[in-house]
Design an enzyme around this catalytic site. Structure first.
Site, PDB file in Angstrom:
ATOM      1  N   HIS A   1      -2.996  -2.194  -1.436  1.00 43.60           N
ATOM      2  CA  HIS A   1      -1.796  -3.048  -1.431  1.00 43.60           C
ATOM      3  C   HIS A   1      -2.025  -4.226  -0.482  1.00 43.60           C
ATOM      4  O   HIS A   1      -1.748  -5.384  -0.802  1.00 43.60           O
ATOM      5  CB  HIS A   1      -0.578  -2.218  -0.988  1.00 43.60           C
ATOM      6  CG  HIS A   1       0.617  -3.020  -0.579  1.00 43.60           C
ATOM      7  ND1 HIS A   1       0.678  -3.705   0.624  1.00 43.60           N
ATOM      8  CD2 HIS A   1       1.790  -3.271  -1.204  1.00 43.60           C
ATOM      9  CE1 HIS A   1       1.829  -4.339   0.711  1.00 43.60           C
ATOM     10  NE2 HIS A   1       2.537  -4.080  -0.384  1.00 43.60           N
ATOM     11  N   ASN A   2      -2.557  -3.931   0.692  1.00 44.70           N
ATOM     12  CA  ASN A   2      -2.767  -4.999   1.676  1.00 44.70           C
ATOM     13  C   ASN A   2      -3.858  -5.973   1.240  1.00 44.70           C
ATOM     14  O   ASN A   2      -3.761  -7.167   1.507  1.00 44.70           O
ATOM     15  CB  ASN A   2      -3.089  -4.403   3.050  1.00 44.70           C
ATOM     16  CG  ASN A   2      -1.836  -3.907   3.739  1.00 44.70           C
ATOM     17  OD1 ASN A   2      -0.892  -3.483   3.086  1.00 44.70           O
ATOM     18  ND2 ASN A   2      -1.813  -3.932   5.050  1.00 44.70           N
TER      19      ASN A   2
ATOM     20  N   LYS B   1      -2.171   2.128   0.002  1.00 45.12           N
ATOM     21  CA  LYS B   1      -1.573   1.131   0.916  1.00 45.12           C
ATOM     22  C   LYS B   1      -2.623   0.098   1.346  1.00 45.12           C
ATOM     23  O   LYS B   1      -2.330  -1.099   1.430  1.00 45.12           O
ATOM     24  CB  LYS B   1      -0.967   1.829   2.143  1.00 45.12           C
ATOM     25  CG  LYS B   1      -0.437   0.858   3.203  1.00 45.12           C
ATOM     26  CD  LYS B   1       0.674  -0.002   2.662  1.00 45.12           C
ATOM     27  CE  LYS B   1       1.363  -0.979   3.554  1.00 45.12           C
ATOM     28  NZ  LYS B   1       0.763  -1.645   4.638  1.00 45.12           N
TER      29      LYS B   1
ATOM     30  N   GLU C   1      -2.176  -8.134  -0.998  1.00 45.83           N
ATOM     31  CA  GLU C   1      -1.291  -8.985  -0.161  1.00 45.83           C
ATOM     32  C   GLU C   1      -2.087 -10.173   0.403  1.00 45.83           C
ATOM     33  O   GLU C   1      -1.636 -11.326   0.329  1.00 45.83           O
ATOM     34  CB  GLU C   1      -0.731  -8.114   0.969  1.00 45.83           C
ATOM     35  CG  GLU C   1       0.108  -8.826   2.011  1.00 45.83           C
ATOM     36  CD  GLU C   1       0.506  -7.870   3.152  1.00 45.83           C
ATOM     37  OE1 GLU C   1       1.072  -6.792   2.871  1.00 45.83           O
ATOM     38  OE2 GLU C   1       0.232  -8.201   4.322  1.00 45.83           O
TER      39      GLU C   1
ATOM     40  N   SER D   1       5.311   0.237   3.408  1.00 42.32           N
ATOM     41  CA  SER D   1       5.271  -1.223   3.299  1.00 42.32           C
ATOM     42  C   SER D   1       6.663  -1.832   3.259  1.00 42.32           C
ATOM     43  O   SER D   1       7.592  -1.239   2.733  1.00 42.32           O
ATOM     44  CB  SER D   1       4.510  -1.649   2.050  1.00 42.32           C
ATOM     45  OG  SER D   1       4.564  -3.055   1.928  1.00 42.32           O
TER      46      SER D   1
HETATM   47  C1  6PG Z   1       3.348  -4.222   4.763  1.00 41.05           C
HETATM   48  C2  6PG Z   1       2.281  -5.063   5.435  1.00 41.05           C
HETATM   49  C3  6PG Z   1       2.003  -4.636   6.827  1.00 41.05           C
HETATM   50  C4  6PG Z   1       0.870  -5.405   7.500  1.00 41.05           C
HETATM   51  C5  6PG Z   1       1.215  -6.815   7.787  1.00 41.05           C
HETATM   52  C6  6PG Z   1       0.254  -7.566   8.676  1.00 41.05           C
HETATM   53  O1  6PG Z   1       3.029  -3.726   3.707  1.00 41.05           O
HETATM   54  O2  6PG Z   1       4.442  -4.119   5.281  1.00 41.05           O
HETATM   55  O3  6PG Z   1       1.100  -4.935   4.696  1.00 41.05           O
HETATM   56  O4  6PG Z   1       1.687  -3.273   6.780  1.00 41.05           O
HETATM   57  O5  6PG Z   1       0.574  -4.795   8.675  1.00 41.05           O
HETATM   58  O6  6PG Z   1       1.363  -7.504   6.587  1.00 41.05           O
HETATM   59  O7  6PG Z   1      -1.029  -7.567   8.205  1.00 41.05           O
HETATM   60  P1  6PG Z   1      -2.116  -8.586   8.793  1.00 41.05           P
HETATM   61  O8  6PG Z   1      -1.812  -8.749  10.254  1.00 41.05           O
HETATM   62  O9  6PG Z   1      -3.448  -7.943   8.575  1.00 41.05           O
HETATM   63  O10 6PG Z   1      -1.927  -9.858   8.045  1.00 41.05           O
END
Ligand code: 6PG
Length: 462
Positions: free
Chosen positions: A182-183, A179, A186, A125
């Site tokens: 984590h997303n 991960k 996010e 990430s």
């Molecule tokens: C990271 C992000 C990354 C992710 C983008 C786009 O941890 O660096 O999570 O891995 O791919 O944030 O995600 P979306 O296109 O689904 O918003």
């Protein structure tokens, strides 16, 4: 022939950044990329070589060979594995640093184990900048591989003090699972920021620059985090005509799917993650431009600007609690999944990997790690954050104001629901059980006696 310490397969944005990071840290790095343009673009100082074929790259590596695959998640990973495996020997290490689904990682891990290849699924990430300067890395898969090459990964990772934001979590897909969560977090936090923005703009009628200033100020408060920092930057950016650029961005959100994976997993595991859920659905719903357009006419899009005394402090306190609750939902999911998949993910360790380098990094995570160490899995019940009452009162007030104003803020409302659900000792699902038994004889349990019961609820029933 020179024996390189590590190889990077894939010279796209993330691959080339990670490769530059490795070379910069002094690792002799063998590279392979399919696109001529990407190969030509790759430039850095240090000990590296780009090889014309997979075979030449593999043969240039010292043993056990370590190959970091940075290719787009999905079929491409299987194709690269398929090409590389015949060139490898027992004990060699393959690393997948893409956003792979943890189930694919499970499958690849077991398939490669049978062939004697050690496989690591690493959640990386931090985007391009992170990959170049030090990403957060959540590692799962072969412990043997980790013991052999973990120090290389840690040296290129982000750090907080002298702790690396890169560590081994457990076998199989444990790294990619963390991960994925984590997303999910996010997505939740990004949408929360957007919902708070709506409250400020539409609900309280603040000007764009007032809002931008608030976010800039919050960087220096307990809200300090990467997402708040970049929100301040995005809001401050002006277009050529001097107008805020963000106001000109089309209100249709895209996604690559990892947030939905987290939600699917939460449903499968029965873990309550309403903020992740609302964040995913808000992105999906934003696609339906026609419906929204028509809805604004038919359902009359009137918004009442409301007053909120001391709004700065209230917004800050409420957003702080909203962030804690977003983390809480994700952590609960990791905890349950770890038990059910037979992993032993150390929660404080997993969360500490998010403290630097990744998208959801924040100052708050320090207290969350402390809370997890002290009081176990539910961070909301810990005393580590001091008094949550201030946040709760603010959140309640802001949620009520948002409803009064008539604006859609689903993640914001999900947070107060989560909070209230967590403090509801006696839930209302006794009614659910009663109704299920009434229409379908699904039975119920009682509070005053042991056993399974069924009742003839309607007159004339037996
Ligand atoms: C990271 C992000 C990354 C992710 C983008 C786009 O941890 O660096 O999570 O891995 O791919 O944030 O995600 P979306 O296109 O689904 O918003």
């Amino acid at each position: 022939m020179k024996h390189f310490e590590i190889a990077v397969y894939g010279l796209g944005i993330m691959g080339s950044s990670l490769a530059k990071n490795l070379v910069g840290k002094g690792f002799s790095t063998a590279l392979f990329g399919k696109s001529l343009e990407e190969k030509e673009r790759f430039q850095t100082k240090g000990d590296f070589a780009i090889f014309p074929s997979e075979e030449e790259m593999v043969n240039a590596l010292k043993r056990p060979r370590v190959i970091f695959m940075m290719v787009t998640a999905g079929k491409a990973v299987d194709e690269v594995i398929h090409t590389l495996v015949p060139l490898l020997e027992e004990g060699d290490i393959l690393i997948d640093g893409g956003n792979s689904h943890f189930r694919d990682t499970q499958r690849r891990y077991h398939m490669l184990l049978k062939k004697g290849i050690e496989f690591l699924g690493v959640g990386v990430s931090g985007g391009e900048r992170g990959a170049l300067r030090g990403p957060s890395m959540m590692v799962g898969g072969s412990k043997k591989a980790w013991d052999s090459c973990g120090t290389i990964l840690q040296k290129i990772a982000a750090r907080i003090g002298d702790e690396y934001c890169c560590n081994y979590l457990d076998k199989e897909g444990a790294g990619h699972y963390v991960k994925m969560v984590h997303n999910g977090i996010e997505y939740a936090m990004i949408q929360l920021i957007a919902d708070y923005y709506s409250v400020m703009k539409k609900g309280l009628g603040l000007s764009h620059s007032e809002i931008a200033e608030l976010f800039a100020h919050w960087k220096n408060t307990e809200l300090n985090s990467y997402l708040i920092e970049i929100t301040a930057a995005v809001l401050a950016k002006k277009d050529e005509d001097g107008e805020p650029l963000v106001e000109k961005i089309l209100d249709v959100a895209q996604q690559k799917g990892t947030g939905s994976w987290a939600l699917e997993e939460a449903i499968a595991k029965g873990v309550y993650t309403p903020t992740i859920c609302e964040a995913v659905f808000t992105r999906n719903f934003s696609q339906d431009v026609q419906l929204r357009k028509k809805g604004a006419q038919v359902l009359k899009a009137t918004i009442n600007v409301v007053q909120l005394e001391g709004y700065e402090e209230k917004l800050r306190n409420a957003l702080y609690l909203s962030m804690i609750i977003s983390y809480a939902q994700g952590i609960a999911l990791i905890e349950k999944a770890s038990r059910e998949y037979g992993w032993e993910i150390d929660l404080p360790l997993a969360v500490s990997l998010w403290r630097e380098g990744c998208i959801i990094r924040s100052e708050l995570l320090k207290d969350i790690v402390k809370a997890l160490k002290e009081s176990g899995k539910n961070i909301l019940l810990s005393q580590s954050f001091g008094d949550l009452e201030k946040g709760e009162k603010a959140l309640r007030k802001i949620s009520a104001k948002a409803i009064e104003a008539g604006i859609a803020v689903p993640t914001l409302l999900s947070v107060i629901s989560y909070y209230d659900s967590c403090r509801t000792e006696k839930m209302n699902v006794n009614i659910v059980q009663g109704l299920r038994d009434c229409f379908g004889a699904h039975t119920y349990e009682r509070t005053d006696k042991e056993g399974i019961f069924h009742t003839a609820w309607m007159e004339g029933e037996e």
